[in-house]
Design an enzyme around this catalytic site. Structure first.
Site, PDB file in Angstrom:
ATOM      1  N   LYS A  10     -51.462 118.405 -77.610  1.00  0.00           N
ATOM      2  CA  LYS A  10     -50.438 119.372 -76.767  1.00  0.00           C
ATOM      3  C   LYS A  10     -50.374 120.865 -76.948  1.00  0.00           C
ATOM      4  CE  LYS A  10     -47.020 117.135 -78.560  1.00  0.00           C
ATOM      5  NZ  LYS A  10     -47.931 116.112 -79.705  1.00  0.00           N
ATOM      6  N   ARG A  86     -37.708 113.972 -77.481  1.00  0.00           N
ATOM      7  CA  ARG A  86     -38.514 113.057 -77.994  1.00  0.00           C
ATOM      8  C   ARG A  86     -37.923 111.767 -78.099  1.00  0.00           C
ATOM      9  NH1 ARG A  86     -42.985 115.041 -81.668  1.00  0.00           N
ATOM     10  NH2 ARG A  86     -43.195 117.282 -81.082  1.00  0.00           N
ATOM     11  N   ARG A 121     -57.328 118.686 -88.582  1.00  0.00           N
ATOM     12  CA  ARG A 121     -56.814 119.958 -88.087  1.00  0.00           C
ATOM     13  C   ARG A 121     -56.713 121.102 -89.165  1.00  0.00           C
ATOM     14  NH1 ARG A 121     -51.624 119.434 -84.421  1.00  0.00           N
ATOM     15  NH2 ARG A 121     -51.157 118.119 -86.374  1.00  0.00           N
ATOM     16  N   ARG A 149     -51.404 121.624 -92.124  1.00  0.00           N
ATOM     17  CA  ARG A 149     -49.834 121.352 -92.240  1.00  0.00           C
ATOM     18  C   ARG A 149     -49.591 120.270 -93.146  1.00  0.00           C
ATOM     19  NH1 ARG A 149     -48.409 120.651 -85.909  1.00  0.00           N
ATOM     20  NH2 ARG A 149     -47.332 118.849 -86.746  1.00  0.00           N
ATOM     21  N   ARG A 160     -45.279 109.457 -88.044  1.00  0.00           N
ATOM     22  CA  ARG A 160     -44.957 110.084 -86.775  1.00  0.00           C
ATOM     23  C   ARG A 160     -45.352 109.241 -85.485  1.00  0.00           C
ATOM     24  NH1 ARG A 160     -48.362 115.001 -88.537  1.00  0.00           N
ATOM     25  NH2 ARG A 160     -48.257 115.846 -86.377  1.00  0.00           N
TER      26      ARG A 160
HETATM   27  P1  AP5 Z   1     -53.041 119.676 -81.348  1.00  0.00           P
HETATM   28  O1  AP5 Z   1     -53.241 120.505 -80.101  1.00  0.00           O
HETATM   29  O2  AP5 Z   1     -52.496 120.416 -82.568  1.00  0.00           O
HETATM   30  O3  AP5 Z   1     -52.247 118.413 -81.335  1.00  0.00           O
HETATM   31  P2  AP5 Z   1     -50.690 118.407 -80.748  1.00  0.00           P
HETATM   32  O4  AP5 Z   1     -50.540 117.181 -79.870  1.00  0.00           O
HETATM   33  O5  AP5 Z   1     -50.067 119.721 -80.805  1.00  0.00           O
HETATM   34  O6  AP5 Z   1     -50.144 117.838 -82.138  1.00  0.00           O
HETATM   35  P3  AP5 Z   1     -48.750 118.213 -83.136  1.00  0.00           P
HETATM   36  O7  AP5 Z   1     -49.132 117.359 -84.472  1.00  0.00           O
HETATM   37  O8  AP5 Z   1     -48.379 119.395 -83.156  1.00  0.00           O
HETATM   38  O9  AP5 Z   1     -47.736 117.141 -82.512  1.00  0.00           O
HETATM   39  P4  AP5 Z   1     -46.403 116.684 -82.902  1.00  0.00           P
HETATM   40  O10 AP5 Z   1     -45.859 116.172 -81.791  1.00  0.00           O
HETATM   41  O11 AP5 Z   1     -46.584 115.561 -84.209  1.00  0.00           O
HETATM   42  O12 AP5 Z   1     -46.143 117.814 -84.011  1.00  0.00           O
HETATM   43  P5  AP5 Z   1     -44.967 118.977 -83.388  1.00  0.00           P
HETATM   44  O13 AP5 Z   1     -45.204 120.140 -84.073  1.00  0.00           O
HETATM   45  O14 AP5 Z   1     -44.402 118.900 -82.147  1.00  0.00           O
HETATM   46  O15 AP5 Z   1     -54.414 118.830 -81.517  1.00  0.00           O
HETATM   47  C1  AP5 Z   1     -54.495 118.164 -82.898  1.00  0.00           C
HETATM   48  C2  AP5 Z   1     -56.060 118.319 -83.522  1.00  0.00           C
HETATM   49  O16 AP5 Z   1     -57.118 117.684 -82.670  1.00  0.00           O
HETATM   50  C3  AP5 Z   1     -56.328 119.940 -83.449  1.00  0.00           C
HETATM   51  O17 AP5 Z   1     -57.459 120.042 -84.759  1.00  0.00           O
HETATM   52  C4  AP5 Z   1     -57.377 120.197 -82.158  1.00  0.00           C
HETATM   53  O18 AP5 Z   1     -58.362 121.187 -82.406  1.00  0.00           O
HETATM   54  C5  AP5 Z   1     -57.999 118.964 -81.781  1.00  0.00           C
HETATM   55  N1  AP5 Z   1     -58.069 118.361 -80.532  1.00  0.00           N
HETATM   56  C6  AP5 Z   1     -57.020 118.733 -79.470  1.00  0.00           C
HETATM   57  N2  AP5 Z   1     -57.740 118.191 -78.495  1.00  0.00           N
HETATM   58  C7  AP5 Z   1     -58.759 117.524 -78.459  1.00  0.00           C
HETATM   59  C8  AP5 Z   1     -59.778 116.903 -77.816  1.00  0.00           C
HETATM   60  N3  AP5 Z   1     -59.620 117.012 -76.485  1.00  0.00           N
HETATM   61  N4  AP5 Z   1     -60.878 116.618 -78.394  1.00  0.00           N
HETATM   62  C9  AP5 Z   1     -60.977 116.840 -79.747  1.00  0.00           C
HETATM   63  N5  AP5 Z   1     -60.280 117.196 -80.588  1.00  0.00           N
HETATM   64  C10 AP5 Z   1     -58.972 117.924 -79.986  1.00  0.00           C
HETATM   65  O19 AP5 Z   1     -43.841 118.509 -84.251  1.00  0.00           O
HETATM   66  C11 AP5 Z   1     -43.753 118.569 -85.956  1.00  0.00           C
HETATM   67  C12 AP5 Z   1     -42.497 117.716 -86.437  1.00  0.00           C
HETATM   68  O20 AP5 Z   1     -41.290 118.512 -85.970  1.00  0.00           O
HETATM   69  C13 AP5 Z   1     -42.180 116.276 -85.894  1.00  0.00           C
HETATM   70  O21 AP5 Z   1     -42.584 115.299 -86.476  1.00  0.00           O
HETATM   71  C14 AP5 Z   1     -40.582 116.155 -86.382  1.00  0.00           C
HETATM   72  O22 AP5 Z   1     -40.144 116.132 -87.461  1.00  0.00           O
HETATM   73  C15 AP5 Z   1     -40.299 117.587 -85.718  1.00  0.00           C
HETATM   74  N6  AP5 Z   1     -39.971 117.725 -84.363  1.00  0.00           N
HETATM   75  C16 AP5 Z   1     -40.504 118.082 -83.206  1.00  0.00           C
HETATM   76  N7  AP5 Z   1     -39.982 118.133 -81.941  1.00  0.00           N
HETATM   77  C17 AP5 Z   1     -38.927 117.478 -82.277  1.00  0.00           C
HETATM   78  C18 AP5 Z   1     -37.726 117.078 -81.571  1.00  0.00           C
HETATM   79  N8  AP5 Z   1     -37.738 117.163 -80.161  1.00  0.00           N
HETATM   80  N9  AP5 Z   1     -36.839 116.330 -82.128  1.00  0.00           N
HETATM   81  C19 AP5 Z   1     -36.743 116.177 -83.452  1.00  0.00           C
HETATM   82  N10 AP5 Z   1     -37.848 116.532 -84.399  1.00  0.00           N
HETATM   83  C20 AP5 Z   1     -38.763 117.364 -83.747  1.00  0.00           C
END
Ligand code: AP5
Length: 217
Positions: A10, A86, A121, A149, A160
């Site tokens: 994402k 979410r 990552r 992270r 997660r």
């Molecule tokens: P990346 O682009 O970083 O993936 P992402 O989908 O953004 O992953 P996140 O881990 O950030 O998502 P998440 O939803 O778990 O975390 P968030 O920060 O939102 O890509 C990942 C890796 O793959 C990278 O190394 C990249 O280079 C590689 N890659 C990408 N595309 C690729 C491809 N096509 N091919 C090969 N490699 C590829 O949330 C974190 C925490 O915050 C949650 O766990 C929760 O505790 C809290 N939180 C966030 N939002 C909420 C909410 N709405 N409500 C409650 N808690 C929340």
């Protein structure tokens, strides 16, 4: 809106989308990480939930998102909401405010691949860029400052993922009419092409001027 499991790509796609379409990227994960870093009251509550891979309570997240969506830059340029909603309760909270996306992008990647993406990552704190040691290697001059992270371990990734699978169907239920599923196992460039095609289609449907330009000889 953009949705998908942890590490589905994402954030990677959001960087490309905002560059092309000029939207404001609202990443709830990034906002929460900033709150934790700055030691704010919201950050203090969020920290334990994030560290354990669980969702931060709605009391912290919902108002934060509602406030951000009402700021001037977002009103002027449009928004790209990443990581929200979410859960059904989070979707309901913005439905009540009549906040709906023109498009709901859902990036699909099988769980086995996600664990590998999480562990490889690395983030550059200076530029905000996301790298992967195997799939998107960082430039040599950035390597020494890269960070991992605290929730990017296999164990936390599994929690997660579990949370994601429990909630995703309820969230999708709110956006069936504007949902486009994308195969996130493709290369980053191919995933972006698929996202951009869906965004262009959505623009044509929601903006009569875009439709006119597209059909013009
Ligand atoms: P990346 O682009 O970083 O993936 P992402 O989908 O953004 O992953 P996140 O881990 O950030 O998502 P998440 O939803 O778990 O975390 P968030 O920060 O939102 O890509 C990942 C890796 O793959 C990278 O190394 C990249 O280079 C590689 N890659 C990408 N595309 C690729 C491809 N096509 N091919 C090969 N490699 C590829 O949330 C974190 C925490 O915050 C949650 O766990 C929760 O505790 C809290 N939180 C966030 N939002 C909420 C909410 N709405 N409500 C409650 N808690 C929340």
């Amino acid at each position: 809106m953009i949705a998908g499991a942890p590490a589905a790509g994402k954030g990677t796609q959001c960087a490309k989308i905002v560059e092309k379409y000029g939207l404001v990227h609202i990443s709830v994960g990034d906002i929460l990480r900033d709150e934790v870093k700055n030691g704010t009251p919201a950050g203090k509550i969020a920290k334990n939930f994030m560290d354990s891979g669980n969702l931060v309570p709605d009391e912290v997240v919902v108002e934060m998102v509602r406030e951000r969506l009402n700021q001037d830059d977002v009103r002027a340029k449009g928004w790209l909401l990443d990581g929200y909603p979410r859960s059904a309760s989070q979707a309901e909270a913005i439905e009540k405010e009549s906040i709906r996306p023109d498009l709901f992008l859902l990036i699909n990647v099988p769980d086995e691949l996600l664990v590998e993406r999480v562990s490889g990552r690395r983030l550059d704190p200076q530029t905000g860029k996301i790298y992967h040691l195997k799939y998107n290697p960082p430039p040599a001059d950035a390597v020494s400052r890269l960070q991992q992270r605290s929730d990017d371990t296999e164990d936390k990734c599994r929690v997660r993922l579990d949370t994601y699978h429990k909630n995703v169907d309820a969230v999708i239920g709110f956006y069936k009419d504007v949902k486009v599923e994308i195969d996130g196992t493709q290369s980053m460039e191919d995933v972006f092409d698929a996202c951009a095609a869906a965004i262009d289609d959505a623009l044509v449907k929601t903006d009569p001027l875009e439709a006119f330009c597209k059909d013009a000889p």
